[in-house]
Design a protein around this motif. Structure first.
Motif, PDB file in Angstrom:
ATOM      1  N   SER A  25       7.522  14.568 -29.214  1.00 17.51           N
ATOM      2  CA  SER A  25       8.302  15.105 -30.334  1.00 17.51           C
ATOM      3  C   SER A  25       7.524  16.093 -31.194  1.00 17.51           C
ATOM      4  CB  SER A  25       8.801  13.959 -31.219  1.00 17.51           C
ATOM      5  OG  SER A  25       7.702  13.328 -31.864  1.00 17.51           O
ATOM      6  N   GLY A  26       6.195  16.037 -31.133  1.00 18.56           N
ATOM      7  CA  GLY A  26       5.382  16.926 -31.965  1.00 18.56           C
ATOM      8  C   GLY A  26       5.237  16.466 -33.405  1.00 18.56           C
ATOM      9  N   THR A  27       5.755  15.295 -33.729  1.00 22.47           N
ATOM     10  CA  THR A  27       5.666  14.795 -35.099  1.00 22.47           C
ATOM     11  C   THR A  27       4.333  14.088 -35.329  1.00 22.47           C
ATOM     12  OG1 THR A  27       6.756  12.724 -34.498  1.00 22.47           O
ATOM     13  CG2 THR A  27       8.166  14.492 -35.343  1.00 22.47           C
ATOM     14  N   GLN A  28       3.881  14.124 -36.570  1.00 23.60           N
ATOM     15  CA  GLN A  28       2.656  13.444 -36.958  1.00 23.60           C
ATOM     16  C   GLN A  28       2.971  11.971 -37.164  1.00 23.60           C
ATOM     17  OE1 GLN A  28      -0.354  14.827 -37.081  1.00 23.60           O
ATOM     18  NE2 GLN A  28      -1.489  13.132 -37.941  1.00 23.60           N
ATOM     19  N   LYS A  29       2.173  11.095 -36.579  1.00 20.60           N
ATOM     20  CA  LYS A  29       2.379   9.651 -36.697  1.00 20.60           C
ATOM     21  C   LYS A  29       1.091   9.006 -37.172  1.00 20.60           C
ATOM     22  CE  LYS A  29       6.102   9.505 -33.562  1.00 20.60           C
ATOM     23  NZ  LYS A  29       7.140   8.602 -33.227  1.00 20.60           N
ATOM     24  N   HIS A  30       1.238   7.849 -37.787  1.00 18.13           N
ATOM     25  CA  HIS A  30       0.087   7.123 -38.323  1.00 18.13           C
ATOM     26  C   HIS A  30       0.148   5.675 -37.881  1.00 18.13           C
ATOM     27  CE1 HIS A  30       1.011  10.432 -41.125  1.00 18.13           C
ATOM     28  NE2 HIS A  30      -0.267  10.660 -40.941  1.00 18.13           N
ATOM     29  N   TYR A  31      -1.017   5.128 -37.578  1.00 14.66           N
ATOM     30  CA  TYR A  31      -1.108   3.747 -37.113  1.00 14.66           C
ATOM     31  C   TYR A  31      -2.315   3.084 -37.741  1.00 14.66           C
ATOM     32  CZ  TYR A  31       1.839   5.696 -33.435  1.00 14.66           C
ATOM     33  OH  TYR A  31       2.834   6.343 -32.760  1.00 14.66           O
ATOM     34  N   THR A  32      -2.157   1.817 -38.103  1.00 13.16           N
ATOM     35  CA  THR A  32      -3.340   1.053 -38.488  1.00 13.16           C
ATOM     36  C   THR A  32      -4.102   0.774 -37.195  1.00 13.16           C
ATOM     37  OG1 THR A  32      -2.270  -1.086 -38.207  1.00 13.16           O
ATOM     38  CG2 THR A  32      -2.135  -0.062 -40.417  1.00 13.16           C
ATOM     39  N   GLU A  33      -5.354   0.397 -37.327  1.00 13.78           N
ATOM     40  CA  GLU A  33      -6.125   0.082 -36.128  1.00 13.78           C
ATOM     41  C   GLU A  33      -5.465  -1.065 -35.366  1.00 13.78           C
ATOM     42  OE1 GLU A  33     -10.721  -0.469 -34.780  1.00 13.78           O
ATOM     43  OE2 GLU A  33     -10.066  -1.650 -36.496  1.00 13.78           O
ATOM     44  N   GLU A  34      -4.965  -2.061 -36.078  1.00 15.43           N
ATOM     45  CA  GLU A  34      -4.323  -3.202 -35.433  1.00 15.43           C
ATOM     46  C   GLU A  34      -3.083  -2.768 -34.659  1.00 15.43           C
ATOM     47  OE1 GLU A  34      -5.029  -3.218 -38.813  1.00 15.43           O
ATOM     48  OE2 GLU A  34      -6.893  -4.321 -38.603  1.00 15.43           O
ATOM     49  N   GLN A  35      -2.274  -1.848 -35.242  1.00 11.96           N
ATOM     50  CA  GLN A  35      -1.077  -1.364 -34.550  1.00 11.96           C
ATOM     51  C   GLN A  35      -1.453  -0.601 -33.276  1.00 11.96           C
ATOM     52  OE1 GLN A  35       0.519   0.923 -37.814  1.00 11.96           O
ATOM     53  NE2 GLN A  35       2.089  -0.618 -38.260  1.00 11.96           N
ATOM     54  N   ALA A  36      -2.469   0.249 -33.375  1.00 17.55           N
ATOM     55  CA  ALA A  36      -2.900   1.031 -32.216  1.00 17.55           C
ATOM     56  C   ALA A  36      -3.433   0.113 -31.112  1.00 17.55           C
ATOM     57  CB  ALA A  36      -3.961   2.046 -32.630  1.00 17.55           C
ATOM     58  N   ILE A  37      -4.227  -0.872 -31.484  1.00 17.49           N
ATOM     59  CA  ILE A  37      -4.767  -1.821 -30.494  1.00 17.49           C
ATOM     60  C   ILE A  37      -3.637  -2.572 -29.800  1.00 17.49           C
ATOM     61  CG2 ILE A  37      -6.047  -4.005 -30.272  1.00 17.49           C
ATOM     62  CD1 ILE A  37      -8.012  -2.828 -32.388  1.00 17.49           C
ATOM     63  N   ALA A  38      -2.674  -3.058 -30.586  1.00 15.29           N
ATOM     64  CA  ALA A  38      -1.548  -3.802 -30.010  1.00 15.29           C
ATOM     65  C   ALA A  38      -0.735  -2.918 -29.065  1.00 15.29           C
ATOM     66  CB  ALA A  38      -0.660  -4.357 -31.119  1.00 15.29           C
ATOM     67  N   ALA A  39      -0.529  -1.655 -29.426  1.00 16.87           N
ATOM     68  CA  ALA A  39       0.249  -0.730 -28.593  1.00 16.87           C
ATOM     69  C   ALA A  39      -0.475  -0.426 -27.284  1.00 16.87           C
ATOM     70  CB  ALA A  39       0.533   0.558 -29.362  1.00 16.87           C
ATOM     71  N   ILE A  40      -1.792  -0.265 -27.352  1.00 19.57           N
ATOM     72  CA  ILE A  40      -2.564  -0.002 -26.130  1.00 19.57           C
ATOM     73  C   ILE A  40      -2.542  -1.217 -25.207  1.00 19.57           C
ATOM     74  CG2 ILE A  40      -4.887   0.409 -25.228  1.00 19.57           C
ATOM     75  CD1 ILE A  40      -5.390   2.127 -27.774  1.00 19.57           C
ATOM     76  N   ILE A  41      -2.776  -2.394 -25.763  1.00 22.24           N
ATOM     77  CA  ILE A  41      -2.791  -3.619 -24.958  1.00 22.24           C
ATOM     78  C   ILE A  41      -1.427  -3.863 -24.308  1.00 22.24           C
ATOM     79  CG2 ILE A  41      -2.971  -6.149 -25.085  1.00 22.24           C
ATOM     80  CD1 ILE A  41      -5.221  -5.703 -27.169  1.00 22.24           C
ATOM     81  N   ALA A  42      -0.350  -3.593 -25.066  1.00 23.87           N
ATOM     82  CA  ALA A  42       1.002  -3.803 -24.535  1.00 23.87           C
ATOM     83  C   ALA A  42       1.413  -2.710 -23.551  1.00 23.87           C
ATOM     84  CB  ALA A  42       2.003  -3.860 -25.687  1.00 23.87           C
ATOM     85  N   GLY A  43       0.650  -1.621 -23.508  1.00 28.07           N
ATOM     86  CA  GLY A  43       1.006  -0.509 -22.634  1.00 28.07           C
ATOM     87  C   GLY A  43       2.118   0.361 -23.196  1.00 28.07           C
TER      88      GLY A  43
END
Length: 118
Positions: A25-43
């Motif tokens: 989409s080209g939009t700027q997004k923000h994640y806490t470290e915990e959110q990013a870790i959970a998203a990576i682990i979940a695929g």
């Protein structure tokens, strides 16, 4: 794919939040470290860091004991590491608390000892 372009550190120097551009989409997004870790682990999400020369490094979850954290895949290019990203100045800050005046008790004495009209 989220291309990380900024980072915000916690008071202890670890990563608190990351910001990046959504590759679709080209939009700027923000994640806490915990959110990013959970998203990576979940695929669910894949993060990369891209430097000005176009070098890219995958962001992965590493761990030290039970502590999980984000790191870039070591590829020998230092300019595409998480630690080289600028500080996120555009991350949303929590809104200030609304002003709530203290209720006034009319007709009641405020102090413990009230001498009144003597």
């Amino acid at each position: 794919m989220i291309y990380l372009n900024c980072i915000k550190h916690a008071s202890n120097g670890s990563i608190a939040e990351v910001g990046g551009t959504d590759g679709v989409s080209g939009t700027q997004k923000h994640y806490t470290e915990e959110q990013a870790i959970a998203a990576i682990i979940a695929g669910a999400l894949h993060f990369k860091v891209r430097d000005a020369s176009g070098h890219e490094a995958d962001v992965r979850v590493a761990h030290h004991g039970n502590h999980k954290f984000l790191e870039t895949h070591r590829d020998g290019v230092k300019s595409d590491n998480l630690g080289r990203l600028p500080v996120c100045h555009h991350l949303p800050t929590p809104p200030p608390q609304p002003y709530r005046p203290v209720s006034v008790h009319r007709g009641h004495a405020v102090s413990k000892v009230w001498k009144g009209n003597r």
